[in-house]
Design a protein around this motif. Sequence first.
Motif, PDB file in Angstrom:
ATOM      1  N   ALA A 120       0.829  -1.205   0.000  1.00 20.04           N
ATOM      2  CA  ALA A 120       0.000   0.000   0.000  1.00 20.04           C
ATOM      3  C   ALA A 120       0.865   1.258   0.000  1.00 20.04           C
ATOM      4  CB  ALA A 120      -0.932   0.014   1.205  1.00 20.04           C
ATOM      5  N   TRP A 122      -0.216   5.123   1.014  1.00 24.63           N
ATOM      6  CA  TRP A 122      -1.413   5.739   1.573  1.00 24.63           C
ATOM      7  C   TRP A 122      -1.069   6.857   2.527  1.00 24.63           C
ATOM      8  CZ3 TRP A 122      -3.217   3.498   6.674  1.00 24.63           C
ATOM      9  CH2 TRP A 122      -2.332   2.536   7.183  1.00 24.63           C
ATOM     10  N   GLU A 135      -8.370   9.037   5.890  1.00 18.78           N
ATOM     11  CA  GLU A 135      -7.339   8.197   5.268  1.00 18.78           C
ATOM     12  C   GLU A 135      -7.528   8.253   3.763  1.00 18.78           C
ATOM     13  OE1 GLU A 135      -6.920   4.187   6.823  1.00 18.78           O
ATOM     14  OE2 GLU A 135      -6.525   3.403   4.803  1.00 18.78           O
ATOM     15  N   LEU A 136      -6.426   8.412   3.043  1.00 18.13           N
ATOM     16  CA  LEU A 136      -6.437   8.459   1.581  1.00 18.13           C
ATOM     17  C   LEU A 136      -5.533   7.349   1.065  1.00 18.13           C
ATOM     18  CD1 LEU A 136      -6.003  12.335   1.229  1.00 18.13           C
ATOM     19  CD2 LEU A 136      -8.110  11.050   0.777  1.00 18.13           C
ATOM     20  N   ASP A 137      -6.123   6.293   0.539  1.00 17.81           N
ATOM     21  CA  ASP A 137      -5.346   5.167  -0.002  1.00 17.81           C
ATOM     22  C   ASP A 137      -5.064   5.428  -1.481  1.00 17.81           C
ATOM     23  OD1 ASP A 137      -5.579   3.962   2.484  1.00 17.81           O
ATOM     24  OD2 ASP A 137      -7.352   2.812   1.922  1.00 17.81           O
ATOM     25  N   ILE A 138      -3.854   5.860  -1.765  1.00 18.23           N
ATOM     26  CA  ILE A 138      -3.477   6.144  -3.149  1.00 18.23           C
ATOM     27  C   ILE A 138      -3.426   4.847  -3.951  1.00 18.23           C
ATOM     28  CG2 ILE A 138      -1.673   7.116  -4.632  1.00 18.23           C
ATOM     29  CD1 ILE A 138      -0.881   8.899  -2.215  1.00 18.23           C
ATOM     30  N   GLU A 140      -3.699   0.462  -3.194  1.00 17.13           N
ATOM     31  CA  GLU A 140      -3.675  -0.821  -2.504  1.00 17.13           C
ATOM     32  C   GLU A 140      -3.817  -1.907  -3.562  1.00 17.13           C
ATOM     33  OE1 GLU A 140      -5.409  -1.170   1.765  1.00 17.13           O
ATOM     34  OE2 GLU A 140      -6.808   0.076   0.612  1.00 17.13           O
ATOM     35  N   SER A 151      -8.124   2.338  -5.017  1.00 13.74           N
ATOM     36  CA  SER A 151      -7.935   3.531  -4.197  1.00 13.74           C
ATOM     37  C   SER A 151      -9.202   3.743  -3.379  1.00 13.74           C
ATOM     38  CB  SER A 151      -7.676   4.756  -5.081  1.00 13.74           C
ATOM     39  OG  SER A 151      -6.548   4.561  -5.905  1.00 13.74           O
ATOM     40  N   THR A 152      -9.020   4.129  -2.111  1.00 18.49           N
ATOM     41  CA  THR A 152     -10.156   4.229  -1.199  1.00 18.49           C
ATOM     42  C   THR A 152      -9.990   5.428  -0.279  1.00 18.49           C
ATOM     43  OG1 THR A 152     -10.187   1.796  -1.189  1.00 18.49           O
ATOM     44  CG2 THR A 152     -11.618   2.904   0.398  1.00 18.49           C
ATOM     45  N   GLN A 217      -2.003  15.377   6.370  1.00 22.63           N
ATOM     46  CA  GLN A 217      -1.882  13.921   6.356  1.00 22.63           C
ATOM     47  C   GLN A 217      -0.416  13.553   6.128  1.00 22.63           C
ATOM     48  OE1 GLN A 217      -4.688  11.354   4.751  1.00 22.63           O
ATOM     49  NE2 GLN A 217      -6.227  12.460   5.923  1.00 22.63           N
TER      50      GLN A 217
END
Length: 254
Positions: A120, A122, A135-138, A140, A151-152, A217
């Motif tokens: 990941a 993120w 949370e910003l998941d660039i 996964e 991305s989530t 973040q």
Amino acid sequence: MTTSPTTISVPADHVLVWSDEFANDGLPDATKWVHETGRNKEGWYNNEKQYYSGPRLENAQVHNGVLTITARKESNSDQTDWGGQAYSSTRLATLGKKDWTYGFFDIRAKLPCGKGTWPAIWMVGSRGAWPAGGELDIMEWVGSKPERMFSTVHTTAGSGGNGKGADAPIADACNTFHNYQMYWTAQQVIFAVDGKVHFIYKNPGTGVDAWPFDAPQFMILNVAIGGDLGGAVDDAVFPVQMDVEYVRIYQKSK
């Protein structure tokens, strides 16, 4: 009505404000990254199976302009914070070193192959508990579904399995470098691979529960093993690695 973009690149009015080009061989730059190890004893989130090491070349090494995070099938039972895990890996974060509010984030990486791998790239809110800080998941990706990455966005209004996101087809993620990107403004967060957009999360204007993204973040790079998302682990694949050529962050020039 504004049209949603299908591609993104570094905006013309943004300048490079932080980067790691991984130019110096050895351990990751300690002025930029910390090794997160805080939940080794009790176990990491989502039923993950890895032990995250401190500074250790076997798990995180810079060589020839590339950061390599390596997950291994091994027991670190000689460590005082070992929690019984059968795998080692690394979780690098800019926590306490640097964080950002808004910008264009560009990370060039090649992902590990094999079932049970869960790399990941993120970001997590520097202030407040999860998920209130956001949370910003660039990026996964899981080795059990190697043809797609996702991305989530996680917030108080929707987190975990209720996070908002989308996936993108990417057939060769585990043997080819790609650019994993995010363009974050006060209005929306856009996620892309190699400039091609696959998900946009818009600020709904309903307050902090759905949009905590007006605050800093910090970034995390890690390779988790197994767990709720990583799934069943194939021990035959180890060691596995995520290679990162660079991390570049651009923000609007003053």
